[in-house]
Design an enzyme around this catalytic site. Sequence first.
Site, PDB file in Angstrom:
ATOM      1  N   HIS A 291       0.843  -1.198   0.000  1.00 36.02           N
ATOM      2  CA  HIS A 291       0.000   0.000   0.000  1.00 36.02           C
ATOM      3  C   HIS A 291       0.882   1.254   0.000  1.00 36.02           C
ATOM      4  O   HIS A 291       2.059   1.188  -0.336  1.00 36.02           O
ATOM      5  CB  HIS A 291      -0.999  -0.051   1.151  1.00 36.02           C
ATOM      6  CG  HIS A 291      -1.685  -1.395   1.258  1.00 36.02           C
ATOM      7  ND1 HIS A 291      -2.588  -1.844   0.326  1.00 36.02           N
ATOM      8  CD2 HIS A 291      -1.525  -2.405   2.150  1.00 36.02           C
ATOM      9  CE1 HIS A 291      -2.980  -3.068   0.652  1.00 36.02           C
ATOM     10  NE2 HIS A 291      -2.350  -3.434   1.752  1.00 36.02           N
TER      11      HIS A 291
ATOM     12  N   GLU B 113      -1.837   0.338   8.093  1.00 37.70           N
ATOM     13  CA  GLU B 113      -0.968  -0.691   7.534  1.00 37.70           C
ATOM     14  C   GLU B 113       0.134  -0.075   6.683  1.00 37.70           C
ATOM     15  O   GLU B 113       1.282  -0.516   6.729  1.00 37.70           O
ATOM     16  CB  GLU B 113      -1.791  -1.677   6.694  1.00 37.70           C
ATOM     17  CG  GLU B 113      -0.973  -2.784   6.063  1.00 37.70           C
ATOM     18  CD  GLU B 113      -1.786  -3.686   5.161  1.00 37.70           C
ATOM     19  OE1 GLU B 113      -1.206  -4.658   4.640  1.00 37.70           O
ATOM     20  OE2 GLU B 113      -2.998  -3.427   4.966  1.00 37.70           O
TER      21      GLU B 113
ATOM     22  N   HIS C  54       3.216  -6.802   4.579  1.00 37.39           N
ATOM     23  CA  HIS C  54       1.831  -6.440   4.864  1.00 37.39           C
ATOM     24  C   HIS C  54       1.503  -6.718   6.321  1.00 37.39           C
ATOM     25  O   HIS C  54       2.283  -7.326   7.054  1.00 37.39           O
ATOM     26  CB  HIS C  54       0.873  -7.239   3.966  1.00 37.39           C
ATOM     27  CG  HIS C  54       0.903  -6.837   2.535  1.00 37.39           C
ATOM     28  ND1 HIS C  54       0.045  -5.894   2.005  1.00 37.39           N
ATOM     29  CD2 HIS C  54       1.709  -7.234   1.524  1.00 37.39           C
ATOM     30  CE1 HIS C  54       0.317  -5.733   0.715  1.00 37.39           C
ATOM     31  NE2 HIS C  54       1.331  -6.531   0.401  1.00 37.39           N
TER      32      HIS C  54
ATOM     33  N   GLU D 113       2.312 -11.445   5.852  1.00 38.47           N
ATOM     34  CA  GLU D 113       1.356 -10.751   6.718  1.00 38.47           C
ATOM     35  C   GLU D 113       1.917 -10.886   8.131  1.00 38.47           C
ATOM     36  O   GLU D 113       1.890 -11.960   8.732  1.00 38.47           O
ATOM     37  CB  GLU D 113      -0.028 -11.408   6.621  1.00 38.47           C
ATOM     38  CG  GLU D 113      -0.645 -11.381   5.239  1.00 38.47           C
ATOM     39  CD  GLU D 113      -1.307 -10.058   4.898  1.00 38.47           C
ATOM     40  OE1 GLU D 113      -1.232  -9.118   5.731  1.00 38.47           O
ATOM     41  OE2 GLU D 113      -1.906  -9.946   3.819  1.00 38.47           O
TER      42      GLU D 113
END
Length: 317
Positions: free
Chosen positions: A107, A144, A199, A281
């Site tokens: 992101h 995030e 992430h 993650e």
Amino acid sequence: MSYTGPDSAPSRPRRPRRGLLIAALAALAPGALLGWLVHETAGGPGDPGGAVSAGGPASSGAAGPSRAPSRGGDAEDPGAPGTPTSPRASAASGPLEGKVVVVDPGHNPGNFQHTAEINRTVDIGTNRKECDTTGTATNAGYREAEFTLDVARRLRTLLQRQGATVKLTQDGDRPYGPCVDERARIGNEARADAVVSIHADGSAAGNRGFHVILPGAVRAGAADTRPIVAPSRDLGERIAGRFLRATGSAPAAYAGDGSGLVTREDLGGLNLSTVPKVFIECGNMRDGADAALLTSGAWRQKAAQGISEGIVSFLRG
């Protein structure tokens, strides 16, 4: 990154004793995959990733509030610079000299201000998907995109100390994105020896732990992951084992089979890659206990250390 869409604060995390950790793994990981996790946790003879250096990622979840991201380090943060540095910062001499690593901070802190741009679709081989997403956030508003950029900068510092040439897909130096297809292209054009996309998940409260996402065998349109499936799995297994050891976090029980490894064929960043690549993650931002870890500078340094050790182990064989 989130599987489901969109707090008590625990004491500062402490690395569990090895015996307890392996016992926990026995309960979490299926027998077929327990062996490599135990091996990675215990280390082995001549294991280059075993010693901690002296310096020391689904569909999108809910977007965080539009506050300015924190960009500085903290007193427990020897790896993160106070201001962004060049993504092409020169490497020192070391065991990874000549190796190229691309680090992909998932992101972008500015994505929420560019919804039209990130909502346009791009070709990911199997179908079309949004250019990018805002990512998820903790209940207290830590986004995030802030987390991933901070860990990526710490990781860059650690890898450069090993002699690697490190390139970030973005360093807070562009208003949004890049799109998922461009993220893959950056690794491909760099002829990276390894690519890791960082992430944090946005699953339901009560779901804890990390997992590493591996590319499945995809051959469709511009995507052909078959040559990278095996090396990517090797990279992912090594990162999972080192991450577990460095952070003390267990593999997520809610993702895949609880082994800490999940194979997917719907992520453009993996589908379009022609070099070994995985996502990690690092934890679940929507769980209070995991959020307390993810928002700790000291824990983020441990996360970067674990990822770094996994990459070093992979690149040195």
